[in-house]
Design a protein around this motif. Structure first.
Motif, PDB file in Angstrom:
ATOM      1  N   PRO A  55      45.935  28.263  38.645  1.00 49.11           N
ATOM      2  CA  PRO A  55      44.878  28.333  37.646  1.00 49.11           C
ATOM      3  C   PRO A  55      45.272  29.140  36.397  1.00 49.11           C
ATOM      4  N   GLU A  56      44.833  28.644  35.236  1.00 48.03           N
ATOM      5  CA  GLU A  56      45.061  29.355  33.966  1.00 48.03           C
ATOM      6  C   GLU A  56      44.431  30.746  34.019  1.00 48.03           C
ATOM      7  N   SER A  57      45.032  31.725  33.388  1.00 50.05           N
ATOM      8  CA  SER A  57      46.383  31.737  32.865  1.00 50.05           C
ATOM      9  C   SER A  57      47.326  32.531  33.755  1.00 50.05           C
ATOM     10  N   ARG A  58      46.768  33.515  34.444  1.00 50.41           N
ATOM     11  CA  ARG A  58      47.655  34.358  35.249  1.00 50.41           C
ATOM     12  C   ARG A  58      48.193  33.630  36.472  1.00 50.41           C
ATOM     13  N   GLY A  59      47.480  32.586  36.912  1.00 50.32           N
ATOM     14  CA  GLY A  59      47.978  31.781  38.030  1.00 50.32           C
ATOM     15  C   GLY A  59      49.257  31.037  37.662  1.00 50.32           C
ATOM     16  N   ARG A  78      43.135  24.145  34.198  1.00 48.64           N
ATOM     17  CA  ARG A  78      42.976  24.777  32.893  1.00 48.64           C
ATOM     18  C   ARG A  78      41.520  24.953  32.513  1.00 48.64           C
ATOM     19  N   LYS A  79      41.270  25.856  31.607  1.00 48.88           N
ATOM     20  CA  LYS A  79      39.910  26.043  31.103  1.00 48.88           C
ATOM     21  C   LYS A  79      39.555  24.857  30.222  1.00 48.88           C
ATOM     22  N   LYS A  80      38.263  24.588  30.114  1.00 50.42           N
ATOM     23  CA  LYS A  80      37.721  23.381  29.466  1.00 50.42           C
ATOM     24  C   LYS A  80      38.398  23.025  28.128  1.00 50.42           C
ATOM     25  N   GLU A  91      32.087  23.830  37.068  1.00 53.38           N
ATOM     26  CA  GLU A  91      31.661  25.096  36.455  1.00 53.38           C
ATOM     27  C   GLU A  91      31.870  26.219  37.469  1.00 53.38           C
ATOM     28  N   TYR A  92      32.199  27.419  37.008  1.00 54.91           N
ATOM     29  CA  TYR A  92      32.444  28.517  37.942  1.00 54.91           C
ATOM     30  C   TYR A  92      32.014  29.854  37.360  1.00 54.91           C
ATOM     31  N   GLU A  93      31.869  30.819  38.272  1.00 51.07           N
ATOM     32  CA  GLU A  93      31.528  32.186  37.864  1.00 51.07           C
ATOM     33  C   GLU A  93      32.613  33.120  38.365  1.00 51.07           C
ATOM     34  N   LEU A  94      32.935  34.163  37.591  1.00 52.23           N
ATOM     35  CA  LEU A  94      33.879  35.165  38.083  1.00 52.23           C
ATOM     36  C   LEU A  94      33.273  36.552  37.931  1.00 52.23           C
ATOM     37  N   GLU A  95      34.060  37.595  38.170  1.00 50.13           N
ATOM     38  CA  GLU A  95      33.501  38.953  38.229  1.00 50.13           C
ATOM     39  C   GLU A  95      32.798  39.316  36.917  1.00 50.13           C
ATOM     40  N   TYR A  96      33.248  38.715  35.804  1.00 49.29           N
ATOM     41  CA  TYR A  96      32.676  39.123  34.513  1.00 49.29           C
ATOM     42  C   TYR A  96      32.382  37.950  33.579  1.00 49.29           C
ATOM     43  N   GLY A  97      31.973  36.802  34.142  1.00 52.90           N
ATOM     44  CA  GLY A  97      31.591  35.712  33.238  1.00 52.90           C
ATOM     45  C   GLY A  97      31.466  34.362  33.907  1.00 52.90           C
ATOM     46  N   ILE A 117      47.869  29.241  44.254  1.00 49.25           N
ATOM     47  CA  ILE A 117      48.431  30.578  44.007  1.00 49.25           C
ATOM     48  C   ILE A 117      47.815  31.173  42.746  1.00 49.25           C
ATOM     49  N   ASP A 118      47.301  32.383  42.862  1.00 43.22           N
ATOM     50  CA  ASP A 118      46.747  33.079  41.698  1.00 43.22           C
ATOM     51  C   ASP A 118      47.188  34.539  41.769  1.00 43.22           C
ATOM     52  N   ASP A 119      47.008  35.252  40.653  1.00 44.67           N
ATOM     53  CA  ASP A 119      47.422  36.661  40.674  1.00 44.67           C
ATOM     54  C   ASP A 119      46.488  37.514  41.517  1.00 44.67           C
ATOM     55  N   LEU A 120      45.175  37.173  41.496  1.00 43.18           N
ATOM     56  CA  LEU A 120      44.217  38.145  42.054  1.00 43.18           C
ATOM     57  C   LEU A 120      42.972  37.475  42.615  1.00 43.18           C
ATOM     58  N   LEU A 121      42.536  37.964  43.778  1.00 42.87           N
ATOM     59  CA  LEU A 121      41.260  37.541  44.368  1.00 42.87           C
ATOM     60  C   LEU A 121      40.232  38.638  44.122  1.00 42.87           C
ATOM     61  N   ALA A 122      39.179  38.287  43.361  1.00 41.93           N
ATOM     62  CA  ALA A 122      38.060  39.229  43.161  1.00 41.93           C
ATOM     63  C   ALA A 122      36.867  38.675  43.940  1.00 41.93           C
ATOM     64  N   THR A 123      35.951  37.945  43.292  1.00 42.28           N
ATOM     65  CA  THR A 123      34.791  37.380  44.007  1.00 42.28           C
ATOM     66  C   THR A 123      35.124  36.090  44.747  1.00 42.28           C
ATOM     67  N   GLY A 124      36.211  35.448  44.324  1.00 44.49           N
ATOM     68  CA  GLY A 124      36.581  34.157  44.917  1.00 44.49           C
ATOM     69  C   GLY A 124      36.021  32.963  44.143  1.00 44.49           C
ATOM     70  N   GLY A 125      35.260  33.235  43.093  1.00 39.26           N
ATOM     71  CA  GLY A 125      34.639  32.150  42.310  1.00 39.26           C
ATOM     72  C   GLY A 125      35.662  31.188  41.708  1.00 39.26           C
ATOM     73  N   THR A 126      36.726  31.732  41.151  1.00 38.12           N
ATOM     74  CA  THR A 126      37.773  30.891  40.546  1.00 38.12           C
ATOM     75  C   THR A 126      38.413  30.016  41.617  1.00 38.12           C
ATOM     76  N   THR A 127      38.735  30.629  42.753  1.00 31.55           N
ATOM     77  CA  THR A 127      39.405  29.873  43.816  1.00 31.55           C
ATOM     78  C   THR A 127      38.489  28.793  44.379  1.00 31.55           C
TER      79      THR A 127
HETATM   80  O1  LIG Z   1      37.944  35.901  42.191  1.00 33.37           O
HETATM   81  P1  LIG Z   1      37.317  35.787  40.835  1.00 33.37           P
HETATM   82  O2  LIG Z   1      36.086  36.632  40.697  1.00 33.37           O
HETATM   83  O3  LIG Z   1      37.099  34.385  40.415  1.00 33.37           O
HETATM   84  O4  LIG Z   1      38.339  36.448  39.793  1.00 33.37           O
HETATM   85  C1  LIG Z   1      39.709  36.239  39.829  1.00 33.37           C
HETATM   86  C2  LIG Z   1      40.171  35.449  38.644  1.00 33.37           C
HETATM   87  O5  LIG Z   1      39.924  36.187  37.431  1.00 33.37           O
HETATM   88  C3  LIG Z   1      41.126  36.258  36.674  1.00 33.37           C
HETATM   89  O6  LIG Z   1      41.251  35.205  35.783  1.00 33.37           O
HETATM   90  P2  LIG Z   1      40.435  35.087  34.405  1.00 33.37           P
HETATM   91  O7  LIG Z   1      39.379  34.050  34.559  1.00 33.37           O
HETATM   92  O8  LIG Z   1      40.032  36.440  33.923  1.00 33.37           O
HETATM   93  O9  LIG Z   1      41.477  34.414  33.425  1.00 33.37           O
HETATM   94  P3  LIG Z   1      42.972  34.768  32.937  1.00 33.37           P
HETATM   95  O10 LIG Z   1      43.881  34.503  34.114  1.00 33.37           O
HETATM   96  O11 LIG Z   1      43.184  33.778  31.854  1.00 33.37           O
HETATM   97  O12 LIG Z   1      43.017  36.206  32.477  1.00 33.37           O
HETATM   98  C4  LIG Z   1      42.225  36.185  37.722  1.00 33.37           C
HETATM   99  O13 LIG Z   1      43.445  35.753  37.149  1.00 33.37           O
HETATM  100  C5  LIG Z   1      41.671  35.209  38.721  1.00 33.37           C
HETATM  101  O14 LIG Z   1      41.946  33.863  38.370  1.00 33.37           O
END
Ligand SMILES: O=P(O)(O)OC[C@H]1O[C@H](OP(=O)(O)OP(=O)(O)O)[C@H](O)[C@@H]1O
Ligand SMILES: Nc1ncnc2[nH]cnc12
Length: 175
Positions: A55-59, A78-80, A91-97, A117-127
């Motif tokens: 997933p964009e961009s850090r993924g 990629r984002k829209k 459509e999705y939600e993440l920790e801050y948007g 594969i992504d850099d980070l798991l926060a809420t899991g919304g992106t995944t």
């Molecule tokens: O588990 P979640 O709550 O969904 O958050 C994790 C996601 O948030 C960050 O991406 P972000 O959307 O900020 O985009 P970026 O990689 O372009 O910085 C990060 O790279 C994950 O993809």
């Protein structure tokens, strides 16, 4: 290598109350970056799959080198509005948007096995939205791997039934 100590915490970015894990301090350190990629490779190399979804961009930063090393294809989420061909979207939600993610309609063939594969798991919304895109196209998610898991946000609970793996875990927020 103590990879965990190589991440910089930026407090209250991008919003008040967020302990933001900054990966740039890992990327700019050649030994830490190599260790991070090698660790992700080791985490998924036992799985039977054909494609990595990044997933964009850090993924992209982590998905691409792992795909190269393991000789797999790479599918971009990629984002829209960024992908040039016909897309499926969700459509999705993440920790801050909130946002919309897209994948090309021919990126995955029915029955193909993929690892996300992504850099980070926060809420899991992106995944979760990545999983929806893969499954809309008939693909099967056989594993999900992150460099960092924020266990205190419970993202793993939102991904029940999937094989979730991470290299480094943070158990509490610094805020
Ligand atoms: O588990 P979640 O709550 O969904 O958050 C994790 C996601 O948030 C960050 O991406 P972000 O959307 O900020 O985009 P970026 O990689 O372009 O910085 C990060 O790279 C994950 O993809
Ligand atoms: N706390 C956090 N740090 C870095 N990236 C994130 N993506 C979602 N939450 C994050």
């Amino acid at each position: 290598m103590n990879l965990k100590e190589k991440f910089r915490h930026v407090l209250n970015f991008p919003k008040e109350g967020i302990d933001f894990i900054d990966i740039t301090t890992v990327l700019q350190d050649k030994d830490a970056f190599k260790y991070a990629i090698d660790s992700l490779v080791n985490l998924v190399k036992d799985l039977d799959f054909e494609l990595i979804v990044g997933p964009e961009s850090r993924g992209f930063i982590f998905g691409a080198p792992v795909a190269y090393v393991l000789n797999k294809g790479l599918v971009l989420v990629r984002k829209k509005g960024k992908l040039p061909y016909k897309t499926v979207s969700v459509e999705y939600e993440l920790e801050y948007g909130k946002d919309v993610l897209e994948m090309h309609i021919d990126a995955i063939k029915p029955g193909q096995k993929v690892v996300i594969i992504d850099d980070l798991l926060a809420t899991g919304g992106t995944t979760l939205s990545n999983i929806k895109l893969v499954e809309k196209l008939g693909g099967e998610v056989v594993g999900i791997a992150y460099l960092v898991e924020l266990t205190y946000l419970g993202g793993r609970e939102n991904l029940k039934g999937y094989d979730v793996r991470s290299v480094v875990q943070f158990e509490s927020s610094l805020i």
